[in-house]
Design a protein around this motif. Sequence first.
Motif, mmCIF file in Angstrom:
data_model
loop_
_atom_site.group_PDB
_atom_site.id
_atom_site.type_symbol
_atom_site.label_atom_id
_atom_site.label_comp_id
_atom_site.label_asym_id
_atom_site.label_seq_id
_atom_site.Cartn_x
_atom_site.Cartn_y
_atom_site.Cartn_z
ATOM 1 N N ILE A 130 15.262 -4.538 -6.913
ATOM 2 C CA ILE A 130 14.764 -4.319 -5.559
ATOM 3 C C ILE A 130 14.957 -5.596 -4.751
ATOM 4 O O ILE A 130 14.441 -6.654 -5.118
ATOM 5 C CB ILE A 130 13.269 -3.925 -5.589
ATOM 6 C CG1 ILE A 130 13.097 -2.626 -6.387
ATOM 7 C CG2 ILE A 130 12.731 -3.759 -4.168
ATOM 8 C CD1 ILE A 130 11.654 -2.225 -6.593
ATOM 9 N N PRO A 131 15.727 -5.515 -3.654
ATOM 10 C CA PRO A 131 15.913 -6.705 -2.814
ATOM 11 C C PRO A 131 14.557 -7.210 -2.324
ATOM 12 O O PRO A 131 13.638 -6.421 -2.105
ATOM 13 C CB PRO A 131 16.765 -6.191 -1.639
ATOM 14 C CG PRO A 131 17.375 -4.915 -2.131
ATOM 15 C CD PRO A 131 16.400 -4.330 -3.106
ATOM 16 N N ILE A 132 14.449 -8.528 -2.179
ATOM 17 C CA ILE A 132 13.185 -9.087 -1.680
ATOM 18 C C ILE A 132 12.879 -8.448 -0.333
ATOM 19 O O ILE A 132 13.645 -8.535 0.619
ATOM 20 C CB ILE A 132 13.273 -10.618 -1.535
ATOM 21 C CG1 ILE A 132 13.325 -11.270 -2.919
ATOM 22 C CG2 ILE A 132 12.060 -11.141 -0.769
ATOM 23 C CD1 ILE A 132 12.054 -11.101 -3.731
ATOM 24 N N ASN A 133 11.795 -7.760 -0.288
ATOM 25 C CA ASN A 133 11.393 -7.017 0.896
ATOM 26 C C ASN A 133 9.875 -6.955 0.884
ATOM 27 O O ASN A 133 9.253 -7.062 -0.166
ATOM 28 C CB ASN A 133 11.996 -5.611 0.859
ATOM 29 C CG ASN A 133 11.967 -4.930 2.212
ATOM 30 O OD1 ASN A 133 11.383 -5.444 3.166
ATOM 31 N ND2 ASN A 133 12.587 -3.775 2.312
ATOM 32 N N LYS A 134 9.297 -6.773 2.020
ATOM 33 C CA LYS A 134 7.844 -6.674 2.098
ATOM 34 C C LYS A 134 7.462 -5.231 2.401
ATOM 35 O O LYS A 134 7.881 -4.678 3.417
ATOM 36 C CB LYS A 134 7.298 -7.608 3.188
ATOM 37 C CG LYS A 134 7.544 -9.091 2.919
ATOM 38 C CD LYS A 134 6.705 -9.606 1.753
ATOM 39 C CE LYS A 134 6.873 -11.110 1.588
ATOM 40 N NZ LYS A 134 6.055 -11.645 0.493
ATOM 41 N N PHE A 135 6.669 -4.664 1.507
ATOM 42 C CA PHE A 135 6.249 -3.277 1.675
ATOM 43 C C PHE A 135 4.801 -3.214 2.158
ATOM 44 O O PHE A 135 3.968 -4.043 1.810
ATOM 45 C CB PHE A 135 6.378 -2.523 0.348
ATOM 46 C CG PHE A 135 7.788 -2.369 -0.128
ATOM 47 C CD1 PHE A 135 8.591 -1.343 0.336
ATOM 48 C CD2 PHE A 135 8.331 -3.261 -1.048
ATOM 49 C CE1 PHE A 135 9.904 -1.193 -0.097
ATOM 50 C CE2 PHE A 135 9.628 -3.121 -1.495
ATOM 51 C CZ PHE A 135 10.417 -2.084 -1.009
ATOM 52 N N ASP A 136 4.536 -2.171 2.944
ATOM 53 C CA ASP A 136 3.160 -1.893 3.352
ATOM 54 C C ASP A 136 2.391 -1.212 2.232
ATOM 55 O O ASP A 136 1.186 -1.422 2.078
ATOM 56 C CB ASP A 136 3.140 -0.981 4.587
ATOM 57 C CG ASP A 136 3.789 -1.615 5.799
ATOM 58 O OD1 ASP A 136 3.209 -2.578 6.326
ATOM 59 O OD2 ASP A 136 4.868 -1.146 6.212
ATOM 60 N N VAL A 137 3.114 -0.376 1.472
ATOM 61 C CA VAL A 137 2.486 0.415 0.404
ATOM 62 C C VAL A 137 3.388 0.423 -0.826
ATOM 63 O O VAL A 137 4.585 0.702 -0.723
ATOM 64 C CB VAL A 137 2.242 1.880 0.852
ATOM 65 C CG1 VAL A 137 1.579 2.678 -0.272
ATOM 66 C CG2 VAL A 137 1.393 1.931 2.114
ATOM 67 N N ILE A 138 2.815 0.104 -1.977
ATOM 68 C CA ILE A 138 3.510 0.255 -3.259
ATOM 69 C C ILE A 138 2.690 1.220 -4.109
ATOM 70 O O ILE A 138 1.504 0.972 -4.370
ATOM 71 C CB ILE A 138 3.661 -1.087 -4.001
ATOM 72 C CG1 ILE A 138 4.487 -2.080 -3.171
ATOM 73 C CG2 ILE A 138 4.319 -0.866 -5.370
ATOM 74 C CD1 ILE A 138 4.574 -3.477 -3.782
ATOM 75 N N VAL A 139 3.303 2.312 -4.528
ATOM 76 C CA VAL A 139 2.651 3.280 -5.407
ATOM 77 C C VAL A 139 3.257 3.134 -6.797
ATOM 78 O O VAL A 139 4.476 3.140 -6.951
ATOM 79 C CB VAL A 139 2.848 4.724 -4.891
ATOM 80 C CG1 VAL A 139 2.274 5.733 -5.879
ATOM 81 C CG2 VAL A 139 2.183 4.896 -3.524
ATOM 82 N N PHE A 140 2.395 2.996 -7.811
ATOM 83 C CA PHE A 140 2.885 2.836 -9.187
ATOM 84 C C PHE A 140 2.026 3.659 -10.135
ATOM 85 O O PHE A 140 0.887 3.302 -10.428
ATOM 86 C CB PHE A 140 2.848 1.354 -9.575
ATOM 87 C CG PHE A 140 3.486 1.040 -10.915
ATOM 88 C CD1 PHE A 140 4.484 1.839 -11.454
ATOM 89 C CD2 PHE A 140 3.090 -0.081 -11.633
ATOM 90 C CE1 PHE A 140 5.068 1.538 -12.677
ATOM 91 C CE2 PHE A 140 3.663 -0.402 -12.852
ATOM 92 C CZ PHE A 140 4.658 0.413 -13.379
ATOM 93 N N ASN A 141 2.567 4.760 -10.597
ATOM 94 C CA ASN A 141 1.910 5.593 -11.616
ATOM 95 C C ASN A 141 2.374 5.055 -12.968
ATOM 96 O O ASN A 141 3.276 5.585 -13.593
ATOM 97 C CB ASN A 141 2.295 7.063 -11.425
ATOM 98 C CG ASN A 141 1.505 8.001 -12.316
ATOM 99 O OD1 ASN A 141 0.627 7.568 -13.064
ATOM 100 N ND2 ASN A 141 1.827 9.280 -12.263
#
Length: 238
Positions: A130-141
């Motif tokens: 994953i390229p360095i990026n800033k996410f507002d939401v990360i979902v991890f099941n």
Amino acid sequence: MSFTKIQQEQVEKQLERHKRKDLIAKIPLNNKNNFLEIEIDNGVFGSDIMSSGIYLAKFLYSNKKLYKNKFCLDMGCGPGTQGLIMSKYGAKQVILTDISKKAVINTIKNIKRLNLKNSISFESDLFNNIPINKFDVIVFNHPFFPGEASKHKLNNNDTMLRKSMLGGTKLVKKFFKYSKNYLKNNGIIIMPYFHFAGKENDPANHVKKFGLRIKKEKRIKSSQGLQLGDFSIYVISK
């Protein structure tokens, strides 16, 4: 740590139910007649039968404000269920990743099936691709049960499917270690947890060590799917 005999029986049951052909599934989004209809291929995490997939889908559908107009990441996406919901119901852009090539192929089919122009899917082991990026939401099941998939005798030789259930505490710690690099200052991480799996992989027992906190916890008594009992859905922030 290894898991108990009763935990092993639970994982065996889950793996046994995954021995099925490709199918079209309806993921319930609420207690009414609202569903997300997707394809789930053989060898891909069954979000239609796994309680974590069902209850997380309902949570995201009911809490659209968390991701509306936001940049989102669905990590360990399986057939894409959670990312597809965010994409369909308000997210600005969604990246869906999985370590399993089968899962990514399945997700791409579902993106096309739902004609979602704001989604992209590719293979990645956690944040590796994953390229360095800033996410507002990360979902991890994430995988709930302790131990490593390769170290347990289970009646299923599908390594990637086993990894969706057995990840080991190292994986959870690695996720939290790097997640902050990809999370905006006001961003959130959303993770479910099946408490039957024990304390080792419970996000609540790890967040503080990585400068994170539980912002909200929704407690659920699971009565749907293969994982019955106490569940939590955590909203985690910096």
